[in-house]
Design an enzyme around this catalytic site. Structure first.
Site, PDB file in Angstrom:
ATOM      1  N   HIS A 286       6.270 -10.407  -9.035  1.00 27.11           N
ATOM      2  CA  HIS A 286       5.706  -9.466 -10.091  1.00 27.11           C
ATOM      3  C   HIS A 286       5.753  -8.256  -8.917  1.00 27.11           C
ATOM      4  CE1 HIS A 286       1.481  -7.290 -10.590  1.00 27.11           C
ATOM      5  NE2 HIS A 286       2.030  -6.724  -9.181  1.00 27.11           N
TER       6      HIS A 286
ATOM      7  N   GLY B  32      -4.131  -9.017 -14.904  1.00 25.41           N
ATOM      8  CA  GLY B  32      -5.080  -9.255 -13.284  1.00 25.41           C
ATOM      9  C   GLY B  32      -5.969  -7.363 -14.698  1.00 25.41           C
ATOM     10  N   ARG B  33      -5.351  -6.413 -14.642  1.00 23.86           N
ATOM     11  CA  ARG B  33      -5.636  -5.089 -15.163  1.00 23.86           C
ATOM     12  C   ARG B  33      -5.426  -5.162 -17.266  1.00 23.86           C
ATOM     13  NH1 ARG B  33      -5.100  -0.769 -12.761  1.00 23.86           N
ATOM     14  NH2 ARG B  33      -3.262  -1.576 -11.945  1.00 23.86           N
TER      15      ARG B  33
ATOM     16  N   ARG C 169     -11.157   3.504  -7.689  1.00 22.19           N
ATOM     17  CA  ARG C 169     -10.072   3.371  -8.110  1.00 22.19           C
ATOM     18  C   ARG C 169      -9.733   4.955  -8.355  1.00 22.19           C
ATOM     19  NH1 ARG C 169      -8.053   2.550 -12.308  1.00 22.19           N
ATOM     20  NH2 ARG C 169      -5.643   1.847 -11.505  1.00 22.19           N
TER      21      ARG C 169
ATOM     22  N   TYR D  47      -7.197   6.305  -6.159  1.00 20.33           N
ATOM     23  CA  TYR D  47      -5.553   6.734  -5.974  1.00 20.33           C
ATOM     24  C   TYR D  47      -5.000   7.550  -6.867  1.00 20.33           C
ATOM     25  CZ  TYR D  47      -5.825   1.544  -6.088  1.00 20.33           C
ATOM     26  OH  TYR D  47      -6.218  -0.274  -5.693  1.00 20.33           O
TER      27      TYR D  47
ATOM     28  N   CYS E 172     -22.957  10.016   0.688  1.00 21.90           N
ATOM     29  CA  CYS E 172     -22.760  10.839   1.792  1.00 21.90           C
ATOM     30  C   CYS E 172     -22.159  11.273   2.525  1.00 21.90           C
ATOM     31  CB  CYS E 172     -23.434  10.968   3.081  1.00 21.90           C
ATOM     32  SG  CYS E 172     -23.536  12.091   4.607  1.00 21.90           S
TER      33      CYS E 172
HETATM   34  N1  LLP Z   1       0.513 -11.288  -9.583  1.00 20.52           N
HETATM   35  C1  LLP Z   1       0.202 -10.733  -8.227  1.00 20.52           C
HETATM   36  C2  LLP Z   1       0.690 -11.187  -7.597  1.00 20.52           C
HETATM   37  C3  LLP Z   1      -0.549  -9.602  -7.612  1.00 20.52           C
HETATM   38  O1  LLP Z   1      -0.626  -9.298  -6.588  1.00 20.52           O
HETATM   39  C4  LLP Z   1      -1.081  -8.179  -8.768  1.00 20.52           C
HETATM   40  C5  LLP Z   1      -1.988  -7.186  -8.575  1.00 20.52           C
HETATM   41  C6  LLP Z   1      -0.987  -9.043 -10.687  1.00 20.52           C
HETATM   42  C7  LLP Z   1      -0.641 -10.450 -11.238  1.00 20.52           C
HETATM   43  C8  LLP Z   1      -1.948  -8.362 -11.074  1.00 20.52           C
HETATM   44  O2  LLP Z   1      -1.973  -7.426 -11.334  1.00 20.52           O
HETATM   45  P1  LLP Z   1      -2.448  -5.839 -12.606  1.00 20.52           P
HETATM   46  O3  LLP Z   1      -1.892  -7.023 -13.614  1.00 20.52           O
HETATM   47  O4  LLP Z   1      -4.037  -6.650 -12.586  1.00 20.52           O
HETATM   48  O5  LLP Z   1      -2.099  -5.220 -12.946  1.00 20.52           O
HETATM   49  N2  LLP Z   1      -6.433  -2.565  -7.204  1.00 20.52           N
HETATM   50  C9  LLP Z   1      -4.810  -2.003  -8.135  1.00 20.52           C
HETATM   51  C10 LLP Z   1      -4.613  -2.774  -8.186  1.00 20.52           C
HETATM   52  C11 LLP Z   1      -3.453  -3.824  -7.368  1.00 20.52           C
HETATM   53  C12 LLP Z   1      -3.072  -4.872  -7.978  1.00 20.52           C
HETATM   54  C13 LLP Z   1      -2.931  -5.952  -6.498  1.00 20.52           C
HETATM   55  N3  LLP Z   1      -2.280  -7.079  -7.428  1.00 20.52           N
HETATM   56  C14 LLP Z   1      -5.920  -0.450  -9.313  1.00 20.52           C
HETATM   57  O6  LLP Z   1      -7.267  -0.407  -9.236  1.00 20.52           O
HETATM   58  O7  LLP Z   1      -5.106  -0.721 -10.003  1.00 20.52           O
END
Ligand code: LLP
Length: 423
Positions: free
Chosen positions: A193, A272-273, A309, A313, A342
């Site tokens: 990943h 995830g996203r 977010r 970022y 605040c």
């Molecule tokens: N698999 C692993 C091992 C991961 O570390 C992550 C995300 C995912 C899958 C899922 O990634 P996605 O499909 O969601 O991009 N907080 C940040 C994103 C951090 C992602 C961490 N790892 C944001 O708000 O954009």
């Protein structure tokens, strides 16, 4: 049926439920999830053998239960996420495993749980192999590899290359195989990943790196995981990723390996996203409208305690206004949208580096609602209690029903566990 008005930046409803009614019934700030986009995104990925939801994106039990019913399995990065998966009804005995622990380390709690429930581990560091092998020899494991390069929407989300702490460095694979051998652990899968995004040339490189690593491990490999990292369109005009092309690239690698090894290789994806971002809306109430020199501020009752977010970022989220008393404002204004905390950085309209920017939104009044969209991934899960703000409520809309899936935290919840020592 959506009844969105044509005026840009105006939103009357979420999945057929009036924003004003949702806000009046559940209060603000509240996260609302419409399950329809989640279901559509799951369908997009049906070519893969297994969809493993990276629950860190949105781990409310109701959401986990919802995806579980559609055959989606989960990963877990902590003991808490393992417990969530169990609480959401995942059966730990299933094969392929319904829950995989995927992290760069074990803390005491996660190691104990993994052993107790025989949870499959995707090891992200050589130490994990030894720590697991010492107490639970003879199991199968998978390896998360850092191929030496990466991608991400910001420096903070880049998950490959020498500056990333994630995964096993690609040059250490042989050492890890020796470690696994010492403990009788079988290496059955490779996982990468690295925040691939939508750049297919880059993705092809990742597939190549995964293939090459799988060959070094050899015929014990029975599964490969493409990780997550699929992007979603946060801005107008951005296209949905071509999931068929995404699958095909990974599938070609998988097919080649299957042919060379002489047995089938299962292909997993770990988004995830992609599954939950578009489903989520954060409803906040505009509590103050004020001018600061040239800038017009809408200050709302949600802050970076609810959605981090933008401050973390410089992430862009679409926003819209729901007038409390109906009517259609015919004018728009350039506004800066901020929260109640605040802290000067509590601004939703900011770019990476903290530069405050503005957004063209309909002219609004105090008491109108602001909806922050595409907030279903890394939204509520990254909340904090900063400034002693309670966690927002969460609501799920499924089959036309809007149901509370997390009560708003109370002050009693907030201070639970704090102790004033007797003097
Ligand atoms: N698999 C692993 C091992 C991961 O570390 C992550 C995300 C995912 C899958 C899922 O990634 P996605 O499909 O969601 O991009 N907080 C940040 C994103 C951090 C992602 C961490 N790892 C944001 O708000 O954009």
């Amino acid at each position: 049926m959506s009844t969105q008005p044509a005026t840009p930046g105006l939103r009357r409803d979420i999945a057929g439920h009036s924003v004003v009614e949702l806000a009046e019934k559940f209060g603000t700030p509240t996260y609302v999830y419409d399950t329809t986009p989640i279901d559509a995104r799951i369908q997009d990925l049906q070519h893969f053998d297994l969809i493993r939801f990276a629950q860190k994106a949105c781990s409310n039990l109701a959401i986990l239960d919802h995806v579980r019913r559609q055959g989606v399995v989960v990963d877990a990065v902590s003991a808490g996420e393992i417990r969530r998966a169990m609480a959401a009804g995942y059966d730990l005995q299933e094969n392929p495993p319904a829950v995989v622990y995927c992290a760069d380390l074990f803390d005491q709690d996660s190691l104990e749980l993994v052993i107790k429930h025989d949870i499959h581990v995707n090891c992200g560091s050589p130490d994990m192999i030894d720590q697991l092998g010492q107490v639970a020899p003879g199991r199968n494991i998978t390896l998360r590899i850092n191929p030496g390069f990466g991608h991400g929407h910001s420096q903070k989300t880049n998950t490959g290359g020498p500056q990333s702490k994630h995964g096993i460095w690609h040059e250490e694979v042989e050492d890890c195989l020796l470690r696994a051998d010492r403990h009788g652990l079988g290496v059955t899968g490779i996982h990468m990943h690295i925040g691939s995004g939508s750049d297919f040339e880059h993705l092809a490189q990742v597939c190549g790196a995964l293939e090459e690593t799988a060959r070094r491990v050899g015929r014990s490999i029975t599964s490969v995981s493409a990780g997550g990292g699929l992007p979603i369109p946060y801005r107008d005009g951005e296209a949905q990723i071509d999931t068929v092309r995404y699958f095909e690239l990974w599938d070609q690698s998988r097919q080649r390996l299957a042919k060379e090894f002489g047995h089938p290789i299962s292909l997993e994806i770990e988004p995830g996203r992609y599954l939950s971002a578009e489903a989520g809306f954060l409803i906040a109430e505009i509590r103050s409208i004020k001018k600061m020199g040239e800038n017009l501020f809408y200050l709302v009752d949600a802050g970076f305690n609810n959605l981090a977010r933008p401050i973390l970022y410089g992430a862009y989220h679409p926003m819209s206004i729901s007038p409390r008393h109906g009517g259609v404002p015919d004018t728009t204004a350039e506004v800066v949208v901020g929260g109640p905390l605040c802290e000067s950085g509590d601004i939703f309209t900011q770019e990476e580096g903290g530069y405050v920017c503005s957004r063209r939104l309909p002219v609004a009044k105090v008491g109108d609602y602001l909806v922050i969209e595409c907030a279903g991934a890394y939204g509520q899960v990254m909340s904090s209690n900063y400034n002693s703000k309670p966690f927002a409520a969460e609501v799920m809309i499924r089959d036309h029903q809007a149901q509370l899936i997390r009560k708003r935290q109370t002050f009693a919840d907030l201070i639970q566990g704090e102790v004033i020592p007797e003097s």
